[in-house]
Design a protein around this motif. Structure first.
Motif, mmCIF file in Angstrom:
data_model
loop_
_atom_site.group_PDB
_atom_site.id
_atom_site.type_symbol
_atom_site.label_atom_id
_atom_site.label_comp_id
_atom_site.label_asym_id
_atom_site.label_seq_id
_atom_site.Cartn_x
_atom_site.Cartn_y
_atom_site.Cartn_z
ATOM 1 N N ARG A 6 16.718 55.286 34.024
ATOM 2 C CA ARG A 6 16.460 56.504 34.790
ATOM 3 C C ARG A 6 17.672 57.426 34.738
ATOM 4 N NH1 ARG A 6 13.707 53.471 39.837
ATOM 5 N NH2 ARG A 6 11.866 52.841 38.646
ATOM 6 N N ILE A 7 17.420 58.673 34.382
ATOM 7 C CA ILE A 7 18.501 59.655 34.293
ATOM 8 C C ILE A 7 18.341 60.635 35.450
ATOM 9 C CG2 ILE A 7 19.676 61.303 32.797
ATOM 10 C CD1 ILE A 7 19.378 58.470 31.558
ATOM 11 N N ASP A 8 19.294 60.602 36.361
ATOM 12 C CA ASP A 8 19.247 61.481 37.527
ATOM 13 C C ASP A 8 19.916 62.810 37.156
ATOM 14 O OD1 ASP A 8 19.867 62.857 39.933
ATOM 15 O OD2 ASP A 8 19.673 60.972 41.047
ATOM 16 N N LEU A 9 19.094 63.832 36.998
ATOM 17 C CA LEU A 9 19.623 65.119 36.534
ATOM 18 C C LEU A 9 20.430 65.833 37.614
ATOM 19 C CD1 LEU A 9 16.603 66.356 34.396
ATOM 20 C CD2 LEU A 9 18.664 65.148 33.640
ATOM 21 N N HIS A 39 21.666 59.053 27.077
ATOM 22 C CA HIS A 39 20.950 59.664 28.206
ATOM 23 C C HIS A 39 19.799 60.566 27.765
ATOM 24 C CE1 HIS A 39 24.590 58.209 30.076
ATOM 25 N NE2 HIS A 39 24.195 58.579 31.276
ATOM 26 N N ARG A 43 17.255 66.486 27.343
ATOM 27 C CA ARG A 43 17.349 66.716 28.805
ATOM 28 C C ARG A 43 18.775 67.051 29.219
ATOM 29 N NH1 ARG A 43 16.265 61.355 28.778
ATOM 30 N NH2 ARG A 43 14.125 61.601 29.475
ATOM 31 N N THR A 47 19.783 70.718 30.732
ATOM 32 C CA THR A 47 20.346 70.720 32.090
ATOM 33 C C THR A 47 21.714 71.398 32.113
ATOM 34 O OG1 THR A 47 19.161 68.680 32.609
ATOM 35 C CG2 THR A 47 21.022 69.219 34.025
ATOM 36 N N ARG A 340 13.241 56.211 28.680
ATOM 37 C CA ARG A 340 14.181 57.044 29.443
ATOM 38 C C ARG A 340 13.342 57.959 30.315
ATOM 39 N NH1 ARG A 340 16.499 53.667 25.813
ATOM 40 N NH2 ARG A 340 18.705 54.112 25.497
ATOM 41 N N SER A 342 13.500 61.020 33.364
ATOM 42 C CA SER A 342 14.285 61.920 34.227
ATOM 43 C C SER A 342 13.768 61.778 35.648
ATOM 44 C CB SER A 342 14.109 63.380 33.815
ATOM 45 O OG SER A 342 14.442 63.558 32.472
#
Ligand SMILES: *Cc1c(COP(=O)(O)O)cnc(C)c1O
Length: 349
Positions: A6-9, A39, A43, A47, A340, A342
């Motif tokens: 999980r990629i926390d933007l 990552h 994205r 970002t 992956r 977001s």
């Protein structure tokens, strides 16, 4: 498989903001090699660009071309892997700026320039001996670059180098060589807009290494240096999460193992995050792993292998340290088959 990276933007944006504030008035170039340190390039680039980051560091040409699509036409994208004619043409067509640490490469680039001059950043070798023009050849290299610039084939936008970040004394010596190289380039008639030499650690710790631009990867993703301090305002953007499959014998079995990229050597050496806080990682098998149980543990519960620590998990760097490597390693090792995801939408998109 239910495991996810999980990629926390929001965290990514927060890290980028903290790094930018720290290095100002120098600018941030966010480094996105290795699929943005695992990552996900698109994205991360989208970002960062939406947050106002102008410079993207892309290492190779295919990454640079992808970054161009994700960042839009106004981004400045720097690619420093030495490549042959076809890729040079592709790079110039995508408006990439090329890092040049080799005389022949400068000639190949000039030969590929079309309507507009090719934009280049000249690299001096200040001791790392990986790539870069040695000090004794630098005067001839910069005067040749000035000649190509006057002929309209290239534009020298930057002077750069890469430093070891191993000891302050070595880095100081590299910086003195770098300053001398910039003087030589100016004397040859070049007027570079940007000078850059620092990556995460030096740009964070040492103001005099920031010059006009810093190339930062690790700290933007929240990956602190191995054996380095925690960094105020910086938190890991990636969390590796797996689900409990079964419970028994004081342990839970999770659906993530060595085949998914979890290093087997972590077993018994680290704690992971659970709904009840930190628990020991007991065993890493090929497809599943075992974690010490907690009261009420049930199938479907989530276990966090690494992340920012909100459920008691260790950071990727702490995992790396436990097995004698760096924090990038546990993230880069996660299998491409692990999805992956977001977990917050990019701003303005
Ligand atoms: C990878 C890399 C960086 C970024 O390094 P971090 O330590 O991740 O910030 C900067 N410059 C060059 C040339 C690199 O290869």
């Amino acid at each position: 498989m239910s495991a996810q990276l999980r990629i926390d933007l929001d965290r990514l944006r927060g890290n980028v903001r903290v790094v930018r504030e720290r290095v100002a008035p120098a600018e941030l170039m966010i480094v996105v090699k290795d699929d943005a340190y695992g990552h996900g390039l698109e994205r991360v680039v989208a970002t960062a660009a939406a947050a106002g980051v102008r410079w993207i560091g892309a290492f190779d040409v295919p990454t640079g071309v992808r970054a161009r699509r994700a960042a839009g036409e106004h981004a400045r994208i720097f690619s420093w892997l030495t490549v042959e004619h076809d890729e040079i043409a592709e790079a110039l067509a995508a408006g990439l700026e090329l890092g040049v640490g080799d005389e022949d490469y400068l000639e190949r680039i000039a030969a590929n320039a079309r309507a507009n001059p090719a934009v280049v950043h000249l690299k001096i070798d200040t001791g790392l001996h990986r790539n870069g023009v040695r000090a004794e050849r630098w005067p001839a290299f910069t005067s040749r670059a000035a000649e190509l610039e006057r002929a309209g084939a290239i534009r020298v936008a930057g002077i750069w180098t890469h430093i070891a970040e191993a000891s302050d004394a070595e880095d100081d010596a590299s910086r003195a060589e770098f300053d001398a190289a910039v003087e030589t380039a100016r004397a040859a008639g070049l007027r570079p807009e940007v000078r850059h030499l620092a990556a995460s650690a030096a740009s964070w710790e040492r103001a005099e290494f920031r010059y006009d631009l810093v190339r930062v990867g690790a700290f933007c993703y929240g990956i602190r240096s191995a054996d380095g301090p925690d960094l105020p305002g910086i938190a890991p953007a990636a969390s590796l999460v797996a689900q409990v499959e079964s419970v028994g014998d004081g342990a839970v079995t999770i659906d993530l193992g060595a085949l998914d990229g979890l290093p087997t050597t972590l077993a018994g050496r680290v704690t992971v995050g659970t709904p009840a806080g930190s628990r020991r990682l007991l065993e890493v098998g090929p497809a599943t792993s075992r974690v010490a149980a907690w009261p009420g543990a049930a199938a479907g519960d989530e276990v966090v292998l690494f992340g920012p620590g909100v459920r008691g998990e260790s950071s990727a760097t702490t995992l790396g340290e436990a097995i004698g490597t760096v924090g990038e390693e546990p993230v880069l090792r996660v299998s491409p088959l692990v999805p992956r995801v977001s977990v917050s939408p990019p701003a303005n998109r």
